[in-house]
Design an enzyme around this catalytic site. Structure first.
Site, PDB file in Angstrom:
ATOM      1  N   TRP A 181      15.668   5.900   3.206  1.00 40.40           N
ATOM      2  CA  TRP A 181      14.661   4.852   3.301  1.00 40.40           C
ATOM      3  C   TRP A 181      15.304   3.548   2.842  1.00 40.40           C
ATOM      4  CZ3 TRP A 181      12.595   1.652  -0.602  1.00 40.40           C
ATOM      5  CH2 TRP A 181      11.671   0.707  -0.099  1.00 40.40           C
ATOM      6  N   GLU A 221      13.071   7.509   7.105  1.00 36.67           N
ATOM      7  CA  GLU A 221      11.681   7.230   6.706  1.00 36.67           C
ATOM      8  C   GLU A 221      11.251   5.826   7.109  1.00 36.67           C
ATOM      9  OE1 GLU A 221      11.039   7.512   2.467  1.00 36.67           O
ATOM     10  OE2 GLU A 221       8.888   7.097   2.646  1.00 36.67           O
ATOM     11  N   LYS A 223       8.269   2.635   7.567  1.00 33.23           N
ATOM     12  CA  LYS A 223       7.228   2.012   6.746  1.00 33.23           C
ATOM     13  C   LYS A 223       6.582   0.895   7.547  1.00 33.23           C
ATOM     14  CE  LYS A 223       6.595   0.364   2.016  1.00 33.23           C
ATOM     15  NZ  LYS A 223       7.153   0.385   0.659  1.00 33.23           N
ATOM     16  N   ASP A 254       5.747   9.263   5.476  1.00 29.95           N
ATOM     17  CA  ASP A 254       5.118   8.993   4.182  1.00 29.95           C
ATOM     18  C   ASP A 254       3.667   8.622   4.459  1.00 29.95           C
ATOM     19  OD1 ASP A 254       4.114   7.419   1.928  1.00 29.95           O
ATOM     20  OD2 ASP A 254       6.156   7.494   1.143  1.00 29.95           O
ATOM     21  N   HIS A 257       2.522   5.008   4.498  1.00 34.01           N
ATOM     22  CA  HIS A 257       3.313   4.035   5.257  1.00 34.01           C
ATOM     23  C   HIS A 257       2.750   3.691   6.625  1.00 34.01           C
ATOM     24  CE1 HIS A 257       7.323   4.447   2.846  1.00 34.01           C
ATOM     25  NE2 HIS A 257       6.281   4.199   2.090  1.00 34.01           N
ATOM     26  N   HIS A 281       6.325  12.854   2.984  1.00 37.42           N
ATOM     27  CA  HIS A 281       6.122  12.264   1.675  1.00 37.42           C
ATOM     28  C   HIS A 281       4.618  12.246   1.477  1.00 37.42           C
ATOM     29  CE1 HIS A 281      10.075  10.004   0.559  1.00 37.42           C
ATOM     30  NE2 HIS A 281      10.208  11.308   0.630  1.00 37.42           N
ATOM     31  N   ASP A 289      -1.202  -0.532  -1.624  1.00 35.00           N
ATOM     32  CA  ASP A 289      -0.241   0.336  -2.306  1.00 35.00           C
ATOM     33  C   ASP A 289      -0.114   1.665  -1.589  1.00 35.00           C
ATOM     34  OD1 ASP A 289       1.516   1.181  -4.441  1.00 35.00           O
ATOM     35  OD2 ASP A 289      -0.110   2.537  -4.986  1.00 35.00           O
ATOM     36  N   ASP A 291       1.458   4.376  -2.864  1.00 37.10           N
ATOM     37  CA  ASP A 291       1.971   5.424  -3.745  1.00 37.10           C
ATOM     38  C   ASP A 291       1.066   5.855  -4.890  1.00 37.10           C
ATOM     39  OD1 ASP A 291       4.729   5.794  -2.610  1.00 37.10           O
ATOM     40  OD2 ASP A 291       4.758   3.644  -2.945  1.00 37.10           O
ATOM     41  N   ASP A 321       5.571  11.726  -2.933  1.00 41.81           N
ATOM     42  CA  ASP A 321       6.061  10.382  -3.247  1.00 41.81           C
ATOM     43  C   ASP A 321       4.929   9.530  -3.803  1.00 41.81           C
ATOM     44  OD1 ASP A 321       7.489   8.084  -3.511  1.00 41.81           O
ATOM     45  OD2 ASP A 321       7.699   7.669  -1.363  1.00 41.81           O
TER      46      ASP A 321
HETATM   47  C1  RNT Z   1       9.180   3.478  -0.295  1.00 38.68           C
HETATM   48  C2  RNT Z   1       9.399   4.845   0.227  1.00 38.68           C
HETATM   49  C3  RNT Z   1      10.421   5.651  -0.486  1.00 38.68           C
HETATM   50  C4  RNT Z   1      10.368   5.447  -1.973  1.00 38.68           C
HETATM   51  C5  RNT Z   1      11.277   6.350  -2.740  1.00 38.68           C
HETATM   52  C6  RNT Z   1      11.462   5.903  -4.147  1.00 38.68           C
HETATM   53  O1  RNT Z   1       8.132   2.849   0.271  1.00 38.68           O
HETATM   54  O2  RNT Z   1       8.189   5.546   0.256  1.00 38.68           O
HETATM   55  O3  RNT Z   1      10.292   6.970  -0.137  1.00 38.68           O
HETATM   56  O4  RNT Z   1       9.081   5.592  -2.465  1.00 38.68           O
HETATM   57  O5  RNT Z   1      12.438   6.510  -2.065  1.00 38.68           O
HETATM   58 ZN    ZN Z   2       8.233   7.643   0.708  1.00 41.57          ZN
END
Ligand code: RNT
Ligand code: ZN
Length: 414
Positions: A181, A221, A223, A254, A257, A281, A289, A291, A321
């Site tokens: 990523w 990955e 986003k 993710d 994302h 993820h 956000d 995460d 994640d």
């Molecule tokens: C960031 C990605 C990635 C990170 C990690 C720390 O937006 O989700 O996966 O969260 O690599």
């Molecule tokens: Zn991620």
């Protein structure tokens, strides 16, 4: 609580669900737990601040400050989580006690103590190059950087990451996922998107040029946007989807994302037609956000349903994640990991074959009724039994253990 289990089993049997088979699959499905929840994505290079458009907010006391603390915390967290666990490590968490190494200098020796620790504890191992929190990414670009020297630096870092992963895979005799990523993107509207994406394409080709064998699995990955990359992310979904299909890498999805109304659960069956595997993820997006700590919510449930219904557990790696520094970090790990497992269990306890038969016959009325009726079946009793069989604290008990660890250990880390 466990007295409820035989009755739950009977109720599931009456709709054609084999509870023991569900428990067996859950037991065999590892969850890759991210090291970075333990110390707010800090790592052990001891340089600078977290950057790359990701942010950890909160200042809850007790975060891990050393490798030993992080290992101790991770171990304690896993003692409260049933089933198989993998450690997902970022390159900045190397063991640099015997000497520092810049990102383009890392070698297996910097990660050997982690891999040995995983071997001893029975954890699988996954790996990530760290293309953020570094001087050479400070202007927002890494693999797509306009400057060739900077690009080469990050290419070298990613290449080394893959070879470290392959070595770890050999040592553990268990394939390691290397997930790439990068933060590359722009706050405001670009006028030369193509050049960035062209360079990323080329850089990735250089990174992946060397065959690292079957014990390293490459994933990329995407986003939608990050903090400071609101207008443009070089590695978008279309970019990596195309790249992964063309180059037959795994694709990392993710859950934080994508646009809030997009469902990652709906993407799996499409993507799995064209790539060798999917890395998840599992995360929880909240407004801007991506995460927040995973919960047993609709988004997580439907992702797990997609895996079970499509028979994709074999070529999907479930990784987590999230990073929350506003609550006890170990509790965050436990809540998020158990939530992912609970969602998977719920999916495994659905009468999938019967539902798919109804769907095939066009009886959508019965399909909807059966889905809805199934929701009130006692899956919680099966979960408690699963915890008990794994000798792990049940739902109402694990928090007491975390509070005790906090009083005895975390609170002393001033
Ligand atoms: C960031 C990605 C990635 C990170 C990690 C720390 O937006 O989700 O996966 O969260 O690599
Ligand atoms: Zn991620």
């Amino acid at each position: 609580m466990s007295d409820l289990f035989p009755n739950a089993k009977e109720q599931y049997a009456s709709i054609g669900v084999d509870v023991e088979a569900a428990i067996g699959t859950l037991q065999d499905t590892p969850i890759s737990m991210h090291c970075w929840q333990g110390d707010d994505v800090g790592g052990f290079e001891n340089t600078g601040e977290l950057s790359g458009g990701i942010q950890v907010t909160g200042n809850y006391p007790g975060k891990a400050r050393t490798i030993d603390e992080l290992r101790g915390d991770f171990d304690f967290a896993t003692s409260l989580i049933p089933g198989k666990k993998r450690l997902n490590l970022h390159a900045i968490y190397g063991d640099f006690s015997k000497g520092k190494a810049d990102r383009d200098e890392i070698e297996y020796k910097h990660f050997e103590s982690w891999v040995e620790w995983c071997s001893e504890k029975g954890y699988g191992f996954d790996f990530n190059p760290t293309c953020f929190s570094h001087d050479k990414s400070a202007d927002g670009f890494t693999l797509s950087h306009p400057d060739k020297g900077t690009r080469d630096f990050w290419v070298e870092h990613c290449k080394r990451s893959r070879s470290i992963a392959a070595e770890a895979g050999k040592r553990l005799n268990n394939p390691v996922i290397t997930n790439i990523w990068i933060p590359d993107g722009m706050k405001d509207i670009p006028v030369g998107r193509d050049a960035y994406r062209g360079r990323l394409n080329e850089s990735l080709d250089s990174v992946l040029a060397e065959d690292q064998g079957a014990l390293n699995i490459d994933a990329v990955e995407c986003k939608l946007f990050g903090i400071g990359s609101e207008s443009f992310v070089v590695g978008s979904h279309e970019f990596y989807m195309g790249y992964a299909v063309k180059n037959q890498t795994w694709l990392c999805l993710d859950m934080g994302h994508f646009h809030p109304t997009e469902q990652v659960s709906d993407k799996i069956s499409s993507i799995q037609q064209f790539v060798p595997g999917v890395l998840l993820h599992v995360s929880r997006g909240v407004r801007w956000d991506s995460d927040h700590v995973v919960m047993n919510d609709d988004a997580t449930n439907s992702v797990m349903e997609a895996l079970v219904q499509g028979g994709h557990l074999g070529n999907t790696r479930i990784g987590l994640d999230f990073f929350d520094a506003s609550i006890n970090r170990i509790a965050a790990w436990v809540i998020g990991t158990r939530a992912a497992q609970k969602s998977l269990l719920k999916a495994l306890l659905q009468p999938t074959q019967a539902l798919q038969k109804l769907e095939k016959s066009g009886d959508f009325t019965s399909r909807l009724a059966m889905i809805e009726n199934g929701k009130s079946l006692p899956w919680g009793a099966v979960w408690e039994e699963y915890c008990k069989r794994n000798e792990v604290a049940g739902e109402q008990l694990w928090l007491t253990e975390v509070k005790r660890y906090e009083a005895e250990i975390l609170s002393k880390r001033a």
